[in-house]
Motif scaffolding. Structure first.
Motif, PDB file in Angstrom:
ATOM      1  N   VAL A  33      19.336  58.592  41.317  1.00 33.08           N
ATOM      2  CA  VAL A  33      20.146  59.901  41.119  1.00 33.08           C
ATOM      3  C   VAL A  33      21.330  59.334  40.095  1.00 33.08           C
ATOM      4  N   GLU A 290      27.899  75.281  43.922  1.00 33.48           N
ATOM      5  CA  GLU A 290      27.405  73.825  44.410  1.00 33.48           C
ATOM      6  C   GLU A 290      28.626  73.072  44.467  1.00 33.48           C
ATOM      7  N   THR A 349      22.303  68.996  41.254  1.00 33.93           N
ATOM      8  CA  THR A 349      21.373  69.760  42.090  1.00 33.93           C
ATOM      9  C   THR A 349      21.689  69.958  43.329  1.00 33.93           C
ATOM     10  N   PRO A 350      21.674  70.724  44.294  1.00 33.08           N
ATOM     11  CA  PRO A 350      21.719  70.746  45.781  1.00 33.08           C
ATOM     12  C   PRO A 350      20.826  69.581  46.153  1.00 33.08           C
ATOM     13  N   GLU A 351      19.729  69.268  45.929  1.00 32.37           N
ATOM     14  CA  GLU A 351      18.930  68.125  46.435  1.00 32.37           C
ATOM     15  C   GLU A 351      19.628  66.894  45.652  1.00 32.37           C
ATOM     16  N   GLU A 352      20.123  66.513  44.797  1.00 27.53           N
ATOM     17  CA  GLU A 352      20.690  65.458  44.351  1.00 27.53           C
ATOM     18  C   GLU A 352      22.050  65.180  45.048  1.00 27.53           C
ATOM     19  N   ASP A 353      22.720  66.406  45.161  1.00 25.51           N
ATOM     20  CA  ASP A 353      23.987  65.970  45.982  1.00 25.51           C
ATOM     21  C   ASP A 353      23.753  65.591  47.694  1.00 25.51           C
ATOM     22  N   ASP A 354      22.787  66.272  48.066  1.00 27.06           N
ATOM     23  CA  ASP A 354      22.227  66.044  49.307  1.00 27.06           C
ATOM     24  C   ASP A 354      21.927  64.391  49.499  1.00 27.06           C
ATOM     25  N   VAL A 355      21.247  63.806  48.380  1.00 30.88           N
ATOM     26  CA  VAL A 355      20.811  62.268  48.251  1.00 30.88           C
ATOM     27  C   VAL A 355      22.332  61.720  48.412  1.00 30.88           C
TER      28      VAL A 355
END
Length: 369
Positions: A33, A290, A349-355
């Motif tokens: 990421v 976000e 993205t939310p998914e990238e930030d969660d990673v």
């Protein structure tokens, strides 16, 4: 032996964010990421894709060196004359053109520090002196992250030809507000050009942070610099622009402009993007939402995070910077560290930030080496 100028030989090489595919291969994972370069995570706007596809069929011809259609679209959007507009191969190219247009050896360029990392390099290439004014804490007990405009005004002298005010500031994300900025602009000598570098203006939500174009009006020594690389999603096509109250400033940029450096495809894409402003605003609102989530999550983890007005957040980590950035890369997350100062993290993205957050948690939980 042929040698470059000493000032050029001693320049550090600009280091862009790492390629995520390279990092993934290096550490043996499927995907990395990248939250290092302040790109928007959305794909190109549909209208941009259509415009680019059509323009490619004409690329056997030179582009319009004057970018007339794009210039007119920008002039209409901001209510200025086309003579007040100059375009360039990204905002950074216009920064270089400004330095070439206004600085001789023995003159100076002033700016806050830390700020956009190209400012001191531009001064050295132009043979000018770089006047770096330290940031000040934006709140009691906080880290230095905000322009000290009073100190910046006091640092100007009769050699100062250019002043860059990066608002919101890169990499800290903080922004100066109207009263302070108006007071500063009124204090700058008429012979010094102030460039309000507003690459992240579209992400500003604080109503007290002024639109530089409004402050420019009636001030002949003020210009505003913006880009299509961030909110408008054209980082790969390189289009920036300058708006100047005094048309002579825009003319000076056009005179130092590298011919044909804003390509045909880039011009078409920028015009199409401007026509899709409603969709861009929707995307910016999603980034802002976000940004708030990411800021809150980092504060919950004990990080000092200032309120950002850009599409990134700043972690002032001091001597811990390189260690944490390296630990994140080992966990397939690329951020932008500034050694000894802090880490800039793009809002993904939310998914990238969660990673990213999971990698932070894992790095913090790991035993010390």
């Amino acid at each position: 032996m042929v040698s470059a100028r000493p000032a050029v030989q001693s320049l550090p090489v600009y280091k862009p964010g790492r390629n995520p595919a390279d990092l993934a291969r290096e550490i043996g994972v499927e995907r990395a990421v990248k939250l290092a370069s302040n790109e928007v995570a959305f794909p190109p706007l549909p209208a941009v894709v259509r415009a680019v596809t059509a323009a490619v069929a004409e690329t056997n011809r030179y582009p319009d060196n004057g970018a007339v259609v794009l210039t007119r679209a920008l002039a209409d959007r901001y209510g200025v004359d086309p003579a007040q507009v100059a375009t360039g191969c990204g905002a950074v190219a216009i920064c270089q053109e400004l330095a070439q247009a206004y600085n001789d050896p023995g003159t100076s360029i002033a700016f806050a520090w830390r700020s956009f990392e190209m400012y001191p390099l531009l001064a050295r290439v132009a043979g000018a002196r770089a006047v770096q004014v330290p940031l000040t804490p934006g709140r009691d007990g906080g880290s230095s992250d905000t322009h000290d405009l009073d100190a910046l005004a006091a640092a100007l002298d009769d050699t100062t030809r250019l002043v860059f005010v990066c608002n919101p500031n890169n990499p800290t994300g903080t922004a100066v507000r109207r009263p302070e900025l108006e007071r500063f602009l009124d204090a700058v000598p008429a012979e010094t050009l102030v460039v309000l570098d507003e690459a992240y203006r579209e992400f500003v939500t604080d109503a007290d942070v002024p639109d530089g174009v409004d402050l420019m009006r009636g001030r002949p020594n003020v210009a505003v610099l913006r880009t299509f690389s961030k909110a408008w999603g054209l980082a790969g096509l390189r289009v920036g622009y300058l708006l100047a109250e005094d048309p002579a400033v825009a003319e000076a940029v056009r005179k130092t402009h590298l011919p044909f450096s804003v390509g045909m495809v880039a011009q078409a894409a920028a015009v199409a993007a401007l026509a899709s402003e409603a969709e861009v605003r929707t995307r910016c609102a999603a980034v802002v939402a976000e940004r708030a989530r990411l800021t809150g999550a980092l504060r919950q983890r004990g990080f000092e995070v200032a309120d950002s007005q850009a599409n990134f957040v700043w972690l002032p980590l001091g001597e811990r910077t390189v260690e944490l950035a390296g630990a994140l890369e080992a966990r397939a997350v690329i951020t932008r560290p500034f050694a000894g100062e802090g880490i800039r993290v793009t809002v993904g993205t939310p998914e990238e930030d969660d990673v990213f957050l999971a990698a932070v948690d894992d790095a913090l939980a790991a035993p010390a080496p």
